[in-house]
Design an enzyme around this catalytic site. Sequence first.
Site, PDB file in Angstrom:
ATOM      1  N   HIS A   1      56.593  37.173 -52.499  1.00  0.00           N
ATOM      2  CA  HIS A   1      58.001  37.375 -52.151  1.00  0.00           C
ATOM      3  C   HIS A   1      58.167  37.470 -50.628  1.00  0.00           C
ATOM      4  O   HIS A   1      58.992  36.756 -50.037  1.00  0.00           O
ATOM      5  CB  HIS A   1      58.514  38.657 -52.816  1.00  0.00           C
ATOM      6  CG  HIS A   1      59.975  38.908 -52.604  1.00  0.00           C
ATOM      7  ND1 HIS A   1      60.928  38.669 -53.563  1.00  0.00           N
ATOM      8  CD2 HIS A   1      60.660  39.366 -51.521  1.00  0.00           C
ATOM      9  CE1 HIS A   1      62.124  38.972 -53.095  1.00  0.00           C
ATOM     10  NE2 HIS A   1      61.988  39.407 -51.851  1.00  0.00           N
ATOM     11  N   GLU A   2      57.366  38.338 -49.991  1.00  0.00           N
ATOM     12  CA  GLU A   2      57.483  38.509 -48.542  1.00  0.00           C
ATOM     13  C   GLU A   2      56.999  37.270 -47.789  1.00  0.00           C
ATOM     14  O   GLU A   2      57.562  36.921 -46.742  1.00  0.00           O
ATOM     15  CB  GLU A   2      56.700  39.745 -48.090  1.00  0.00           C
ATOM     16  CG  GLU A   2      57.186  41.054 -48.700  1.00  0.00           C
ATOM     17  CD  GLU A   2      58.665  41.296 -48.486  1.00  0.00           C
ATOM     18  OE1 GLU A   2      59.201  40.865 -47.439  1.00  0.00           O
ATOM     19  OE2 GLU A   2      59.310  41.898 -49.362  1.00  0.00           O
TER      20      GLU A   2
ATOM     21  N   HIS B   1      59.791  34.745 -47.448  1.00  0.00           N
ATOM     22  CA  HIS B   1      60.660  35.022 -46.299  1.00  0.00           C
ATOM     23  C   HIS B   1      60.001  34.572 -45.006  1.00  0.00           C
ATOM     24  O   HIS B   1      60.630  33.941 -44.150  1.00  0.00           O
ATOM     25  CB  HIS B   1      60.943  36.528 -46.211  1.00  0.00           C
ATOM     26  CG  HIS B   1      61.790  37.071 -47.313  1.00  0.00           C
ATOM     27  ND1 HIS B   1      63.015  36.540 -47.643  1.00  0.00           N
ATOM     28  CD2 HIS B   1      61.598  38.127 -48.149  1.00  0.00           C
ATOM     29  CE1 HIS B   1      63.543  37.238 -48.645  1.00  0.00           C
ATOM     30  NE2 HIS B   1      62.696  38.200 -48.972  1.00  0.00           N
TER      31      HIS B   1
ATOM     32  N   ASP C   1      68.249  41.110 -51.082  1.00  0.00           N
ATOM     33  CA  ASP C   1      68.386  39.779 -50.467  1.00  0.00           C
ATOM     34  C   ASP C   1      69.658  39.089 -50.939  1.00  0.00           C
ATOM     35  O   ASP C   1      70.396  38.504 -50.143  1.00  0.00           O
ATOM     36  CB  ASP C   1      67.178  38.913 -50.819  1.00  0.00           C
ATOM     37  CG  ASP C   1      65.864  39.519 -50.339  1.00  0.00           C
ATOM     38  OD1 ASP C   1      65.883  40.230 -49.324  1.00  0.00           O
ATOM     39  OD2 ASP C   1      64.831  39.280 -50.991  1.00  0.00           O
TER      40      ASP C   1
END
Length: 350
Positions: A151-152, A155, A227
Amino acid sequence: MAIGAASEHEQTLQQILTEMDGFTGREGVIVLAATNQPDVLDRALLRPGRFDRRVVVNLPDKVGREAILKVHTREVPLADDVRLDELAATTPGLSGADLKNLVNEAALLAARREESAVRQKDFLDALEKIVLGPERPLLLTREDRERIAYHESGHAILGLVMPGADPVHRVTIVPRGQALGVTYQRPQTDRYNYPEAYLRAKIVGMLGGRAAEEIVYGTRTTGAENDIEQATQLARNMVTRWGMSDKLGMVQLAPRENPYLSGAGGGYVGAKPFGEETARIIDAEVQRIINESHEQAKSLLKAHRKELDALVDALLARETLGEEEILEVTGLPPAPPLETRPLAMAGREK
């Protein structure tokens, strides 16, 4: 209680006006006042002869932040590696109170580490704590840590490949504040005007976490809640406040937000100044921007799957990566600048 409160408000206002009108030009008295809510002041207070001169105090720029840091570090022993100009460049958006807190936090960290002087690392770690929140000691499974890492990393990768994206300063899968992982991006300079392409890049980056999860696992989790909230609000502002929808044009469809009022000052009081058809178009335009950005995020991450996996492996091994480590692990350069051209030149093309 509402009637009584209104009565007290009126009495206070009238007394202030009476006292101010009682001054003449010979007393040498200057009346000063400060407020965070100038848009809710009674107009009687702002007439000539009263509070008729207004001075707007904005957040400090880089030069101002460096000067503030010098003030708050006068009594703090600093190591030779401390660069206040670099700290000022890495703290856009921080107020004077925030910078004072940063110095205090850095001094506390240095004291806990039994250091004789505050180092640059202490300031950077203190900034991370202030911006990202304190660490939370959660026991996560291997599967949860891997999903958070993807997930990170979603980004972060988009922060490296989207033109105009803010540089990725740090990525961590250590739970901080209310988040299970954090990707911290910071602008290179103070920004006061935001091009549409930059806002689009921000939305694409915000949706990178959900996009990465969908690509790798084919499923969705609740981790993208914040988000989605931020991306939706930004897209709605583009449509309703900044005239960035071709279907609606340059029409104000939402008021200027006041962050000092409860509820962030968003939304009209009473009936909205547009009909159901316009409301439907607003919703459709917001959804279009979100959907297009989501598809762009997935497309870019699929094209950079190798770099995505490499960053995940590094995060699982080290938990936190700085800017230089991220570039080294992925082999990617920082995001390219936005391609812009003057409107005058564009207008000459036929």
